[in-house]
Design an enzyme around this catalytic site. Structure first.
Site, PDB file in Angstrom:
ATOM      1  N   ASP A  68      -4.740 -12.328   3.790  1.00 25.14           N
ATOM      2  CA  ASP A  68      -6.127 -12.345   4.253  1.00 25.14           C
ATOM      3  C   ASP A  68      -7.659 -12.102   3.417  1.00 25.14           C
ATOM      4  O   ASP A  68      -8.187 -11.891   4.153  1.00 25.14           O
ATOM      5  CB  ASP A  68      -6.087 -10.811   4.363  1.00 25.14           C
ATOM      6  CG  ASP A  68      -5.261  -9.725   3.475  1.00 25.14           C
ATOM      7  OD1 ASP A  68      -5.153 -10.144   2.225  1.00 25.14           O
ATOM      8  OD2 ASP A  68      -4.452  -8.943   4.229  1.00 25.14           O
ATOM      9  N   HIS A  77       1.005  -1.149  -0.111  1.00 25.28           N
ATOM     10  CA  HIS A  77      -0.180  -0.400   0.046  1.00 25.28           C
ATOM     11  C   HIS A  77       0.833   1.117   0.534  1.00 25.28           C
ATOM     12  O   HIS A  77       0.239   2.690   0.222  1.00 25.28           O
ATOM     13  CB  HIS A  77      -0.861   0.161   1.220  1.00 25.28           C
ATOM     14  CG  HIS A  77      -2.108  -0.887   1.200  1.00 25.28           C
ATOM     15  ND1 HIS A  77      -2.644  -1.282   0.159  1.00 25.28           N
ATOM     16  CD2 HIS A  77      -2.702  -2.065   2.255  1.00 25.28           C
ATOM     17  CE1 HIS A  77      -3.227  -2.336   0.537  1.00 25.28           C
ATOM     18  NE2 HIS A  77      -3.123  -2.951   1.829  1.00 25.28           N
ATOM     19  N   HIS A 110      -6.527  -6.611  -0.527  1.00 20.22           N
ATOM     20  CA  HIS A 110      -6.666  -5.362  -0.671  1.00 20.22           C
ATOM     21  C   HIS A 110      -6.102  -5.469  -1.807  1.00 20.22           C
ATOM     22  O   HIS A 110      -5.448  -5.939  -1.939  1.00 20.22           O
ATOM     23  CB  HIS A 110      -5.797  -4.822   0.531  1.00 20.22           C
ATOM     24  CG  HIS A 110      -6.571  -4.990   2.760  1.00 20.22           C
ATOM     25  ND1 HIS A 110      -5.907  -5.973   3.020  1.00 20.22           N
ATOM     26  CD2 HIS A 110      -7.549  -4.720   2.517  1.00 20.22           C
ATOM     27  CE1 HIS A 110      -6.426  -6.129   4.101  1.00 20.22           C
ATOM     28  NE2 HIS A 110      -7.804  -5.119   3.905  1.00 20.22           N
ATOM     29  N   ASP A 164      -3.020 -10.529  -1.957  1.00 22.67           N
ATOM     30  CA  ASP A 164      -3.962  -9.918  -0.469  1.00 22.67           C
ATOM     31  C   ASP A 164      -5.203  -9.432  -1.224  1.00 22.67           C
ATOM     32  O   ASP A 164      -5.498  -9.177  -1.902  1.00 22.67           O
ATOM     33  CB  ASP A 164      -2.599  -8.831  -0.512  1.00 22.67           C
ATOM     34  CG  ASP A 164      -3.068  -8.193   0.701  1.00 22.67           C
ATOM     35  OD1 ASP A 164      -2.232  -8.803   1.748  1.00 22.67           O
ATOM     36  OD2 ASP A 164      -3.909  -7.287   1.142  1.00 22.67           O
TER      37      ASP A 164
END
Ligand code: ZN
Length: 337
Positions: free
Chosen positions: A262, A137, A176, A174
């Site tokens: 995740d 990120h 996200h 991931d």
């Protein structure tokens, strides 16, 4: 019998000393989602099951300023260094850190660089970098979502600049969106970035299917936003029809995975339904693609994953079968190797 592959492994206890601040969910103070526990468990389970004995340790060095500035601004790097030398602070958005985290974040980026270098130079065939803090990120001038420096962006830029690599693919599973990695290569046709993530989870308004790259990089960024509740069938279909197909068309010399765990069904931050067998299948599909396209060169760099279940992902390794019978599929030793 297929020849035994050498899988490298990056881990430093110092990664666990990064203080990412506490949380307060629900209300009562807690260690926070991004804490060392799941990563320590990951590493300890490797040890307890004997899998670690099959892995080749890769010793990381801290990333240098020269490495960082290929992605980050001087001002941002200096601000992190100064805050870290005092009481810590926040790198930008939802990225609190304590004293000393600058040096740990350098070692985290350096861990992914070391894994890439080891694989590119043939010291190992593939590698897993269990690094912390995560990186996908982070943006050039701010940290976001627990990420201080863009570990994979920095390592891929290192490979392009220093290792004579000309085409790299990054697959981000991931839950996200891999916004930082996307940003790093958005106009670069030499790096194919693919992110499969829960639609509009974090960052919000990021990772749309229409965001395909720009300029010379147009067509070299693929986003696969999936609806909450997507499970094994959805992920494997997306892998077969899009991810692996795109890799085969792109013909990378190295494949790097942003390995957040995740999207598993127990994760408190994601709403997906994966289990360890799905991670094993996805790893296997990437290994097969890497084997066909780039002599098996595959590097996984750890990202998110906030439930106890991250250690269960290692069941993908099916270590007992691998260790107990050398005539069986040795690749299952690590899920990589
Ligand atoms: Zn994540």
């Amino acid at each position: 019998m297929t020849p035994k592959r050498r899988t490298g492994f990056v881990f430093e206890e110092l990664y666990m000393w990064h203080d990412s601040g506490g949380g307060s969910f629900p209300l009562q103070p807690s260690p926070g989602f991004e804490n060392p526990d799941s990563k320590r468990r990951f590493r300890n389970l490797l040890s307890a099951t004997g899998i670690l004995d099959h892995l080749h340790p890769i010793k990381p060095a801290p990333a240098t300023e020269e490495d960082l500035v290929r992605f980050h601004t001087h001002e941002y790097i200096e601000s992190i260094r100064q805050m870290s030398a005092n009481r810590g602070g926040d790198a930008g958005e939802l990225t609190p850190f304590g004293p000393g985290s600058y040096e740990i974040a350098l070692l985290s980026a350096g861990g992914v660089i070391a894994a890439v270098e080891s694989v590119m130079k043939g010291a190992t065939d593939n590698a897993y970098a269990l690094v912390r803090p995560p990186g996908h990120h982070a943006e050039p001038n701010r940290g976001r979502g627990y990420c201080i420096f863009g570990n994979i962006a920095i390592a891929v830029k290192y490979a392009l600049a220093k290792l004579g690599v000309s085409r790299v693919a990054v697959v981000d599973w991931d839950v996200h969106h891999g916004n930082g990695t996307q940003l790093a290569f958005y106009e670069n046709p030499d790096v194919l970035t693919i992110s499969i993530h829960q639609d509009n989870l974090y960052p919000t308004a990021s990772g749309a299917m229409e965001d395909n790259g720009a300029g010379r990089g147009a067509g070299f960024n693929l986003n696969l936003p999936m609806p909450p509740g997507s499970g094994v069938g959805a992920y494997l279909a997306a892998f077969e029809r899009v991810v692996v197909a795109a890799l085969r068309k792109f013909q990378p010399e190295l494949i790097v995975v942003a390995s957040g765990l995740d999207a598993n069904a127990y994760d408190p931050l994601g709403r997906m339904m994966l289990h360890s067998e799905c991670y094993r299948r996805m790893t296997q599909m990437l290994m097969e693609a890497a084997s066909d396209l780039c002599a098996g060169r595959l590097v996984l760099a750890h990202e998110g994953g906030y439930s106890d279940y991250v250690c269960a992902v290692l069941r993908a390794c099916d270590h007992r079968r691998a260790i107990g019978d050398s005539n069986r599929d040795r690749r299952s030793v690590s899920g990589l190797g």
